[in-house]
Design a protein around this motif. Structure first.
Motif, PDB file in Angstrom:
ATOM      1  N   SER A  54     -12.212  42.167 -21.290  1.00  0.00           N
ATOM      2  CA  SER A  54     -11.889  40.964 -21.871  1.00  0.00           C
ATOM      3  C   SER A  54     -12.252  39.916 -21.476  1.00  0.00           C
ATOM      4  CB  SER A  54     -10.484  41.016 -22.596  1.00  0.00           C
ATOM      5  OG  SER A  54     -10.050  42.205 -23.472  1.00  0.00           O
ATOM      6  N   LEU A  55     -11.684  39.821 -20.362  1.00  0.00           N
ATOM      7  CA  LEU A  55     -12.133  38.688 -19.239  1.00  0.00           C
ATOM      8  C   LEU A  55     -13.081  38.294 -19.181  1.00  0.00           C
ATOM      9  CD1 LEU A  55      -9.003  39.836 -17.169  1.00  0.00           C
ATOM     10  CD2 LEU A  55      -8.718  38.307 -19.034  1.00  0.00           C
ATOM     11  N   THR A  56     -14.262  39.558 -18.323  1.00  0.00           N
ATOM     12  CA  THR A  56     -16.036  39.083 -18.109  1.00  0.00           C
ATOM     13  C   THR A  56     -16.307  40.297 -18.641  1.00  0.00           C
ATOM     14  OG1 THR A  56     -16.604  37.728 -16.444  1.00  0.00           O
ATOM     15  CG2 THR A  56     -14.934  38.808 -16.069  1.00  0.00           C
ATOM     16  N   GLY A  57     -18.001  39.421 -18.074  1.00  0.00           N
ATOM     17  CA  GLY A  57     -18.808  40.398 -17.960  1.00  0.00           C
ATOM     18  C   GLY A  57     -19.281  39.738 -16.151  1.00  0.00           C
ATOM     19  N   LEU A  81     -14.275  18.802 -23.557  1.00  0.00           N
ATOM     20  CA  LEU A  81     -13.202  20.050 -24.115  1.00  0.00           C
ATOM     21  C   LEU A  81     -13.874  21.610 -24.780  1.00  0.00           C
ATOM     22  CD1 LEU A  81     -12.673  18.183 -26.996  1.00  0.00           C
ATOM     23  CD2 LEU A  81     -11.021  18.758 -25.657  1.00  0.00           C
ATOM     24  N   GLU A  82     -13.323  22.246 -23.028  1.00  0.00           N
ATOM     25  CA  GLU A  82     -14.114  23.704 -23.290  1.00  0.00           C
ATOM     26  C   GLU A  82     -13.216  25.555 -23.435  1.00  0.00           C
ATOM     27  OE1 GLU A  82     -16.973  24.301 -20.238  1.00  0.00           O
ATOM     28  OE2 GLU A  82     -15.658  26.166 -19.192  1.00  0.00           O
ATOM     29  N   THR A  83     -13.340  26.211 -24.610  1.00  0.00           N
ATOM     30  CA  THR A  83     -12.439  27.356 -24.978  1.00  0.00           C
ATOM     31  C   THR A  83     -13.256  28.744 -24.544  1.00  0.00           C
ATOM     32  OG1 THR A  83     -10.929  28.016 -26.576  1.00  0.00           O
ATOM     33  CG2 THR A  83     -13.554  27.547 -27.560  1.00  0.00           C
ATOM     34  N   GLY A  84     -12.419  29.202 -23.726  1.00  0.00           N
ATOM     35  CA  GLY A  84     -12.899  30.388 -23.257  1.00  0.00           C
ATOM     36  C   GLY A  84     -12.475  31.633 -24.569  1.00  0.00           C
ATOM     37  N   GLY A  91     -10.775  36.529 -29.494  1.00  0.00           N
ATOM     38  CA  GLY A  91      -9.856  36.202 -29.177  1.00  0.00           C
ATOM     39  C   GLY A  91      -9.520  34.854 -28.516  1.00  0.00           C
ATOM     40  N   VAL A  92      -8.963  33.492 -27.715  1.00  0.00           N
ATOM     41  CA  VAL A  92      -9.159  33.086 -26.639  1.00  0.00           C
ATOM     42  C   VAL A  92      -8.356  33.072 -25.437  1.00  0.00           C
ATOM     43  CG1 VAL A  92      -9.230  31.330 -28.034  1.00  0.00           C
ATOM     44  CG2 VAL A  92      -7.823  31.472 -27.715  1.00  0.00           C
ATOM     45  N   SER A  93      -8.907  33.011 -24.597  1.00  0.00           N
ATOM     46  CA  SER A  93      -8.261  33.052 -23.339  1.00  0.00           C
ATOM     47  C   SER A  93      -7.655  32.261 -22.784  1.00  0.00           C
ATOM     48  CB  SER A  93      -9.987  33.482 -21.985  1.00  0.00           C
ATOM     49  OG  SER A  93     -10.161  32.160 -21.882  1.00  0.00           O
ATOM     50  N   GLN A  94      -7.102  32.313 -21.425  1.00  0.00           N
ATOM     51  CA  GLN A  94      -6.008  31.143 -20.600  1.00  0.00           C
ATOM     52  C   GLN A  94      -5.034  30.932 -21.340  1.00  0.00           C
ATOM     53  OE1 GLN A  94      -7.521  29.635 -17.623  1.00  0.00           O
ATOM     54  NE2 GLN A  94      -8.788  30.778 -17.462  1.00  0.00           N
ATOM     55  N   GLY A  95      -4.527  31.862 -21.445  1.00  0.00           N
ATOM     56  CA  GLY A  95      -3.025  32.288 -22.308  1.00  0.00           C
ATOM     57  C   GLY A  95      -3.272  31.577 -23.991  1.00  0.00           C
ATOM     58  N   ASN A  96      -4.037  32.439 -23.948  1.00  0.00           N
ATOM     59  CA  ASN A  96      -3.752  31.445 -26.016  1.00  0.00           C
ATOM     60  C   ASN A  96      -4.254  30.091 -25.426  1.00  0.00           C
ATOM     61  OD1 ASN A  96      -4.450  32.754 -28.531  1.00  0.00           O
ATOM     62  ND2 ASN A  96      -2.148  32.410 -29.093  1.00  0.00           N
ATOM     63  N   GLY A 343      -8.888  43.037 -15.028  1.00  0.00           N
ATOM     64  CA  GLY A 343      -7.833  42.895 -15.807  1.00  0.00           C
ATOM     65  C   GLY A 343      -8.207  44.711 -16.192  1.00  0.00           C
ATOM     66  N   GLY A 344      -8.175  45.129 -14.865  1.00  0.00           N
ATOM     67  CA  GLY A 344      -8.633  46.958 -15.118  1.00  0.00           C
ATOM     68  C   GLY A 344      -6.920  47.231 -13.875  1.00  0.00           C
ATOM     69  N   THR A 345      -6.883  48.589 -14.122  1.00  0.00           N
ATOM     70  CA  THR A 345      -6.061  49.535 -13.543  1.00  0.00           C
ATOM     71  C   THR A 345      -5.910  50.403 -12.781  1.00  0.00           C
ATOM     72  OG1 THR A 345      -5.898  51.373 -15.688  1.00  0.00           O
ATOM     73  CG2 THR A 345      -4.464  48.977 -15.281  1.00  0.00           C
ATOM     74  N   VAL A 346      -5.761  51.046 -11.365  1.00  0.00           N
ATOM     75  CA  VAL A 346      -5.711  51.724 -10.536  1.00  0.00           C
ATOM     76  C   VAL A 346      -4.548  51.967 -10.752  1.00  0.00           C
ATOM     77  CG1 VAL A 346      -6.298  49.718  -8.898  1.00  0.00           C
ATOM     78  CG2 VAL A 346      -7.235  51.953  -8.513  1.00  0.00           C
ATOM     79  N   GLY A 347      -4.809  53.587  -9.470  1.00  0.00           N
ATOM     80  CA  GLY A 347      -3.598  54.335  -9.078  1.00  0.00           C
ATOM     81  C   GLY A 347      -3.310  53.581  -7.931  1.00  0.00           C
ATOM     82  N   ALA A 348      -1.781  53.443  -7.787  1.00  0.00           N
ATOM     83  CA  ALA A 348      -1.425  52.655  -6.096  1.00  0.00           C
ATOM     84  C   ALA A 348      -2.149  53.318  -5.106  1.00  0.00           C
ATOM     85  CB  ALA A 348      -0.002  52.864  -5.786  1.00  0.00           C
TER      86      ALA A 348
END
Length: 363
Positions: A54-57, A81-84, A91-96, A343-348
């Motif tokens: 979602s966040l970036t490529g 004026l710049e929207t993510g 959707g839009v980023s940066q906290g909607n 924005g991803g996940t990983v095991g500790a």
């Protein structure tokens, strides 16, 4: 006679309108970037996952409007004026936020540029010059998610360049008005009567830049208040970063690196760390560029350290369109759980490998 006067007035109105249009200029621009990523050890069980981020490529997607008006005497009025854009969902980023990436107006002249509103701060500007990977999905942004989100609400900013010396600063009376979660929405609106320290943020930059090399020092200190994320639930809590960043160019090849010292005083206690990074960007052909980076975060008084290795190959189909692929590896020590993909996940405590590919177009 009346008809002649009307014609003259109409002609003057047209001339005034033409002059106004000639003095005012608005640019519409944007970037669309998305792809697919596959990572290992995405949870404690060691499972792998394939997803569209979602966040970036290679770069975050955005749509922007930039304007300038000539006021005469070397003075200009400017705005951005710049929207993510979250390209996977629309959707839009940066906290909607509607214009979460930037929403500012200012004046520009020989003295530099003064801006007011939501804007990128000096940490963003400083790292952007030396980080060859930029806000890539695999990058130092994974280790410290604040870097690509280094923006301040309710801010007054200044940036000036005087014979290769770069000077800048921002001051925010309430650094983050969105509480929707994530590093771009930490819920600290500030502007509290009787507590001017609540959610305040100060950033400052001093640098020296030439075409072949550059170095800068940046200071960034943000305060918390009730309800703020990251344990900064009091105006006595703070998160401070001091960085030294630099780059060297040899022809089209660029080497860049730096160190960021971070001190966080939160309700959970004191946390201190050092982040080191170094990267290289080299064109293999006029159309193909290879970017590589190594980074390490040393968390003091803890074994939860992180080591990152990434590489990206970009093929430019045109000046505006490119395809890319990347490889990455992140090693989490102790109880560290920093994901390779932002924005991803990983095991500790797990080592995570990843591969990504995508398409980017700018306009």
């Amino acid at each position: 006679m009346t008809k002649k006067i009307c014609r003259a007035l109409a002609l003057l109105a047209c001339v005034d309108a033409a002059n106004a249009m000639a003095q005012s200029q608005v640019t519409v621009y944007g970037l669309l970037d998305t792809g697919l990523v596959h990572t290992t050890n995405a949870n404690a069980a060691g499972s792998s996952v394939t997803r569209m981020p979602s966040l970036t490529g290679s770069l975050p997607s955005r749509l922007g409007f930039r304007g300038v008006e000539d006021l005469g005497g070397g003075l200009q009025a400017v705005f951005t004026l710049e929207t993510g854009i979250l390209l996977d969902s629309g959707g839009v980023s940066q906290g909607n936020r509607l214009f979460g990436r930037q929403a500012s107006v200012g004046l520009k002249g020989d003295f530099g540029t003064v801006t007011l509103g939501r804007q990128i701060n000096m940490t963003f500007i400083s790292i952007l010059k030396s980080d060859v990977m930029g806000p890539n999905l695999f990058s130092i942004s994974s280790i410290d998610g604040y870097f690509p989100n280094a923006r301040s609400d309710n801010a007054v900013g200044y940036l000036g360049n005087f014979k290769d010396v770069l000077v800048g600063a921002t001051y925010s009376t309430g650094r983050d008005t969105s509480a929707s979660g994530g590093p771009g929405a930490t819920g600290c609106p500030g502007e509290v009567a009787g507590n001017s320290k609540a959610c305040r943020q100060v950033t400052a930059l001093l640098g020296y830049e030439r075409p072949a090399f550059g170095v800068n020092v940046v200071y960034d200190n943000l305060y918390g208040n009730t309800g703020a994320a990251g344990g900064l639930t009091s105006s006595d809590n703070s998160d401070r970063r001091i960085g030294v960043h630099g780059y060297v160019k040899a022809g089209a090849t660029k080497l860049g690196g730096g160190i960021v010292e971070r001190t966080t005083r939160a309700v959970t206690g004191l946390s201190e760390s050092d982040l080191y990074y170094f990267g290289a960007s080299h064109p293999l052909t006029p159309l193909i560029t290879l970017d590589t980076q190594v980074a390490r975060r040393d968390l003091k008084r803890s074994d939860a350290d992180v080591t990152l290795l990434v590489a990206r190959l970009t093929y430019n189909l045109s000046k505006r369109t490119a395809v890319y692929g990347g490889l990455g590896k992140i090693k989490n020590a102790g109880l560290s759980a920093i994901a390779l993909d932002a924005g991803g996940t990983v095991g500790a405590g797990k080592t995570q490998n990843g591969v990504m590919t995508g398409l980017r177009h700018s306009f």
